[in-house]
Structures are given as structure tokens and as C-alpha cells.
Design a protein around this motif. Structure first.
Motif, short mmCIF file in Angstrom:
data_model
loop_
_atom_site.label_atom_id
_atom_site.label_comp_id
_atom_site.label_asym_id
_atom_site.label_seq_id
_atom_site.Cartn_x
_atom_site.Cartn_y
_atom_site.Cartn_z
N THR A 1 -0.39 -10.88 4.78
CA THR A 1 -0.37 -10.33 6.04
C THR A 1 0.81 -10.22 6.78
O THR A 1 1.90 -10.73 6.04
CB THR A 1 -1.56 -11.44 7.20
N VAL A 2 0.91 -8.98 8.17
CA VAL A 2 2.16 -9.18 8.87
C VAL A 2 1.41 -9.58 10.65
O VAL A 2 0.55 -9.02 10.65
CB VAL A 2 2.98 -8.07 8.37
N THR A 3 2.17 -10.58 10.72
CA THR A 3 1.61 -10.82 12.71
C THR A 3 3.39 -10.03 13.35
O THR A 3 4.52 -10.43 12.90
CB THR A 3 1.59 -12.13 12.34
N LEU A 4 2.79 -9.21 14.38
CA LEU A 4 3.33 -8.60 15.20
C LEU A 4 3.24 -9.97 16.24
O LEU A 4 2.15 -10.09 17.47
CB LEU A 4 3.57 -7.85 15.71
N ARG A 5 4.53 -10.69 17.03
CA ARG A 5 4.36 -11.54 18.18
C ARG A 5 4.97 -11.50 19.21
O ARG A 5 7.16 -11.05 18.73
CB ARG A 5 4.06 -13.04 17.85
N PRO B 1 -2.46 -3.65 2.04
CA PRO B 1 -2.64 -3.70 0.59
C PRO B 1 -1.93 -4.26 -1.40
O PRO B 1 -1.02 -4.95 0.06
CB PRO B 1 -2.87 -2.04 0.39
N LYS B 2 -3.13 -5.31 -1.43
CA LYS B 2 -1.77 -5.38 -2.45
C LYS B 2 -1.81 -5.19 -3.40
O LYS B 2 -2.16 -3.82 -4.19
CB LYS B 2 -3.59 -7.26 -3.07
N GLY B 3 -0.74 -5.53 -4.54
CA GLY B 3 -0.59 -5.30 -5.78
C GLY B 3 0.38 -3.70 -4.99
O GLY B 3 1.31 -2.89 -5.51
N ASN B 4 1.19 -3.88 -3.61
CA ASN B 4 1.59 -2.59 -3.48
C ASN B 4 3.53 -2.83 -3.02
O ASN B 4 3.06 -4.98 -2.31
CB ASN B 4 1.25 -1.97 -2.35
N ASN B 5 4.53 -2.62 -3.15
CA ASN B 5 5.30 -2.80 -2.04
C ASN B 5 6.25 -2.52 -1.33
O ASN B 5 6.85 -2.35 -0.25
CB ASN B 5 6.46 -1.96 -3.78
N VAL B 6 4.52 -2.71 -0.22
CA VAL B 6 4.84 -2.46 1.04
C VAL B 6 5.62 -3.48 1.59
O VAL B 6 6.55 -3.15 2.25
CB VAL B 6 3.76 -2.14 2.01
N GLN C 1 -2.63 -9.08 13.90
CA GLN C 1 -2.32 -9.19 12.73
C GLN C 1 -2.90 -8.32 11.86
O GLN C 1 -3.87 -7.69 11.89
CB GLN C 1 -2.87 -10.79 12.30
N PHE C 2 -1.89 -7.64 11.12
CA PHE C 2 -2.65 -6.69 9.96
C PHE C 2 -2.84 -7.26 8.39
O PHE C 2 -1.51 -7.98 8.30
CB PHE C 2 -1.21 -5.36 9.96
N ASP C 3 -3.67 -7.07 7.57
CA ASP C 3 -3.73 -6.77 6.48
C ASP C 3 -2.36 -5.98 5.72
O ASP C 3 -2.60 -5.14 5.82
CB ASP C 3 -4.70 -7.42 5.59
N ARG D 1 8.60 -10.10 17.07
CA ARG D 1 8.77 -10.81 15.87
C ARG D 1 8.10 -10.49 14.76
O ARG D 1 6.95 -10.19 14.94
CB ARG D 1 9.01 -12.33 16.07
N ILE D 2 8.65 -9.68 13.75
CA ILE D 2 7.71 -9.97 12.58
C ILE D 2 7.27 -10.99 11.34
O ILE D 2 8.41 -11.46 11.02
CB ILE D 2 8.09 -9.11 12.02
#
Length: 66
Positions: free
Chosen positions: A56-60, A20-25, A16-18, A47-48
Motif C-alpha cells: 500500500t501507499v499512504t499519503l499524509r 497492484p501485485k506483481g507490477n513495478n509501480v 491510503q491506496f492499494d 509525506r509518501i
């Protein structure tokens, strides 16, 4: 890998990755109509999952080799 316990491989297959806030990531990860996610998920089997509220983004993955 065949001798690894289920607990060990499960821990290694979820990350799991956080973001950045306010960015278009998030938009870049998803791509146009989800093309980037599908291009990554299909060959790798990973799976993303993007959580909008927690940012957050979770990779499984169920295959510890992938």
C-alpha cells in the motif's frame, strides 16, 4: 478551514491506496534514489509512505489545504 475540528481535518489528510501485485509501480513511485518522492514531498508538504508488506501507499499531510 480555521473553524474545522481536528478530527475532520485529520481524516482528510490521510489517504491510503492499494498497489497492484506483481507490477513495478513501487519502483516508478520511488524513482532513481528516491527522486520522485522528494520531488513530490518538498513542494506539497505531503509525506509518501510505502508499505512493502501490505503493498500500500499512504499519503499524509498535516496541512489540510495541501
Amino acid at each position: 478551514m480555521e473553524r474545522a475540528q481536528a478530527d475532520v481535518s485529520a481524516e482528510r489528510t490521510v489517504s491510503q491506496f492499494d498497489l497492484p501485485k506483481g507490477n513495478n509501480v513501487k519502483g516508478r513511485i520511488i524513482g532513481h534514489e528516491g527522486k520522485n518522492i522528494r520531488a513530490f514531498e518538498n513542494p506539497t508538504g505531503i509525506r509518501i509512505l510505502i508499505d512493502e508488506e501490505a503493498n500500500t501507499v499512504t499519503l499524509r499531510g498535516f496541512n489540510p489545504i495541501n
